[in-house]
Design a protein around this motif. Structure first.
Motif, PDB file in Angstrom:
ATOM      1  N   MET A   1      27.157 -69.468 -64.488  1.00 16.43           N
ATOM      2  CA  MET A   1      26.983 -70.699 -63.722  1.00 16.43           C
ATOM      3  C   MET A   1      28.277 -71.107 -63.023  1.00 16.43           C
ATOM      4  O   MET A   1      28.260 -71.642 -61.924  1.00 16.43           O
ATOM      5  N   ILE A   2      29.432 -70.840 -63.691  1.00 14.25           N
ATOM      6  CA  ILE A   2      30.706 -71.149 -63.046  1.00 14.25           C
ATOM      7  C   ILE A   2      30.890 -70.281 -61.800  1.00 14.25           C
ATOM      8  O   ILE A   2      31.323 -70.760 -60.743  1.00 14.25           O
ATOM      9  N   SER A   3      30.556 -69.002 -61.923  1.00 16.55           N
ATOM     10  CA  SER A   3      30.673 -68.097 -60.775  1.00 16.55           C
ATOM     11  C   SER A   3      29.761 -68.544 -59.640  1.00 16.55           C
ATOM     12  O   SER A   3      30.157 -68.556 -58.469  1.00 16.55           O
ATOM     13  N   LEU A   4      28.526 -68.913 -59.976  1.00 12.86           N
ATOM     14  CA  LEU A   4      27.594 -69.371 -58.960  1.00 12.86           C
ATOM     15  C   LEU A   4      28.090 -70.655 -58.313  1.00 12.86           C
ATOM     16  O   LEU A   4      27.979 -70.821 -57.086  1.00 12.86           O
ATOM     17  N   GLY A   5      28.651 -71.555 -59.105  1.00 17.65           N
ATOM     18  CA  GLY A   5      29.197 -72.792 -58.552  1.00 17.65           C
ATOM     19  C   GLY A   5      30.321 -72.529 -57.571  1.00 17.65           C
ATOM     20  O   GLY A   5      30.431 -73.205 -56.537  1.00 17.65           O
ATOM     21  N   LEU A   6      31.158 -71.536 -57.884  1.00 19.42           N
ATOM     22  CA  LEU A   6      32.253 -71.175 -56.978  1.00 19.42           C
ATOM     23  C   LEU A   6      31.735 -70.716 -55.625  1.00 19.42           C
ATOM     24  O   LEU A   6      32.190 -71.187 -54.577  1.00 19.42           O
ATOM     25  N   VAL A   7      30.768 -69.798 -55.634  1.00 20.50           N
ATOM     26  CA  VAL A   7      30.291 -69.257 -54.360  1.00 20.50           C
ATOM     27  C   VAL A   7      29.454 -70.290 -53.595  1.00 20.50           C
ATOM     28  O   VAL A   7      29.463 -70.301 -52.358  1.00 20.50           O
ATOM     29  N   VAL A   8      28.773 -71.173 -54.306  1.00 21.64           N
ATOM     30  CA  VAL A   8      28.002 -72.219 -53.628  1.00 21.64           C
ATOM     31  C   VAL A   8      28.939 -73.217 -52.948  1.00 21.64           C
ATOM     32  O   VAL A   8      28.708 -73.635 -51.809  1.00 21.64           O
ATOM     33  N   ALA A   9      30.031 -73.598 -53.636  1.00 19.55           N
ATOM     34  CA  ALA A   9      31.014 -74.494 -53.023  1.00 19.55           C
ATOM     35  C   ALA A   9      31.649 -73.842 -51.792  1.00 19.55           C
ATOM     36  O   ALA A   9      31.839 -74.482 -50.752  1.00 19.55           O
ATOM     37  N   ALA A  10      31.978 -72.550 -51.926  1.00 21.56           N
ATOM     38  CA  ALA A  10      32.546 -71.831 -50.784  1.00 21.56           C
ATOM     39  C   ALA A  10      31.552 -71.767 -49.638  1.00 21.56           C
ATOM     40  O   ALA A  10      31.928 -71.890 -48.466  1.00 21.56           O
ATOM     41  N   ALA A  11      30.265 -71.591 -49.948  1.00 29.10           N
ATOM     42  CA  ALA A  11      29.239 -71.520 -48.910  1.00 29.10           C
ATOM     43  C   ALA A  11      29.112 -72.838 -48.164  1.00 29.10           C
ATOM     44  O   ALA A  11      28.894 -72.858 -46.943  1.00 29.10           O
ATOM     45  N   PHE A  12      29.248 -73.954 -48.870  1.00 24.69           N
ATOM     46  CA  PHE A  12      29.194 -75.258 -48.203  1.00 24.69           C
ATOM     47  C   PHE A  12      30.347 -75.410 -47.218  1.00 24.69           C
ATOM     48  O   PHE A  12      30.141 -75.782 -46.047  1.00 24.69           O
TER      49      PHE A  12
END
Length: 258
Positions: free
Chosen positions: A1-12
């Motif tokens: 979930m931490i990894s997914l949060g990182l890439v989602v924040a970067a995507a925003f």
């Protein structure tokens, strides 16, 4: 979930920047490689396209509602860009793009120096807005060359589209950004379809990134509408400088390329 949060924040954040001047891959590709270091690079690149095509598509739609697009040249250029991006992706299957790595920072440096040399560059439209044969041929050339480049290699595609639309077609930065989004969404889609057909898209992560990228693109287009060509020009200069540094490190210091 931490990894997914990182890439989602970067995507925003990537969606926000990409909606104005392109260059969103500067954020999402390193984030994907950092979050999932064991995953195959081609899978991560395909996943990145899943996110970026959604944000770019929404940005293109929002621009089309507010900015007059000249479809007389943009429609055929879009078709050419789509086909060329597919050709570029196919070329990638048998030709190593390494030869581009050392030349790219110098091309970007020329783009930056030209933009800085002319303070009014891209702040106002400079050509007659009505379609002409020369305008059409220039647009087709832009779609063909940059489209192939995006399918084959990719870094800086949105910035190249914008620069050439300002330089060759006389658009201001706001008009060029709107037109570039239409062109770029087709090149992203061509690459996504090619990689998806090869099974190289991680859909769970890609769809999460797509939602974040869309949200970022909404914010980015709102800023573009509010502040116009002047803000886009400033952001364009910053993104090109970052691209020069990143591609220079890739080409000459041997760091991980996008």
């Amino acid at each position: 979930m931490i990894s997914l949060g990182l890439v989602v924040a970067a995507a925003f954040l990537a969606g926000l920047v990409d909606a104005m001047v392109g260059g969103g891959g500067l954020l999402t590709v390193p984030a994907l490689f950092s979050a999932y270091p064991a995953a195959p690079p081609v899978l991560l690149l395909g996943t990145n396209k899943c996110g970026s095509v959604a944000g770019t598509g929404v940005a293109a739609w929002r621009y089309s509602r507010r900015i007059r697009l000249d479809w007389a040249w943009l429609a055929p250029a879009t078709l050419i860009a789509f086909a060329s991006a597919g050709l570029g992706a196919w070329t990638l299957t048998w030709l190593d793009p390494a030869f581009l790595r050392k030349g790219l920072p110098w091309v970007l440096m020329m783009v930056l120096l030209y933009t800085l040399k002319y303070p009014q560059f891209g702040l106002q439209s400079s050509l007659n807005p009505h379609p002409s044969r020369l305008r059409l041929w220039r647009a087709l050339a832009i779609g063909a060359v940059v489209g192939w480049y995006d399918g084959f290699f990719g870094p800086g595609t949105g910035s190249f589209f914008i620069f050439l639309l300002v330089r060759w077609l006389g658009q201001d930065f706001l008009q060029a950004s709107a037109s570039a989004k239409v062109l770029n969404v087709t090149t992203n889609l061509a690459a996504l379809l090619t990689l998806a057909a090869a099974g190289q898209v991680w859909w769970q992560v890609g769809l999460a990134m797509a939602l974040a990228n869309i949200a970022g693109s909404v914010v980015g287009t709102m800023l573009a509408f509010k502040h116009g060509a002047a803000l886009i020009r400033r952001v364009f200069i910053v993104v090109v400088i970052v691209l020069i540094v990143k591609t220079g490190l890739d080409g000459y210091a041997g760091t991980t390329s996008f």
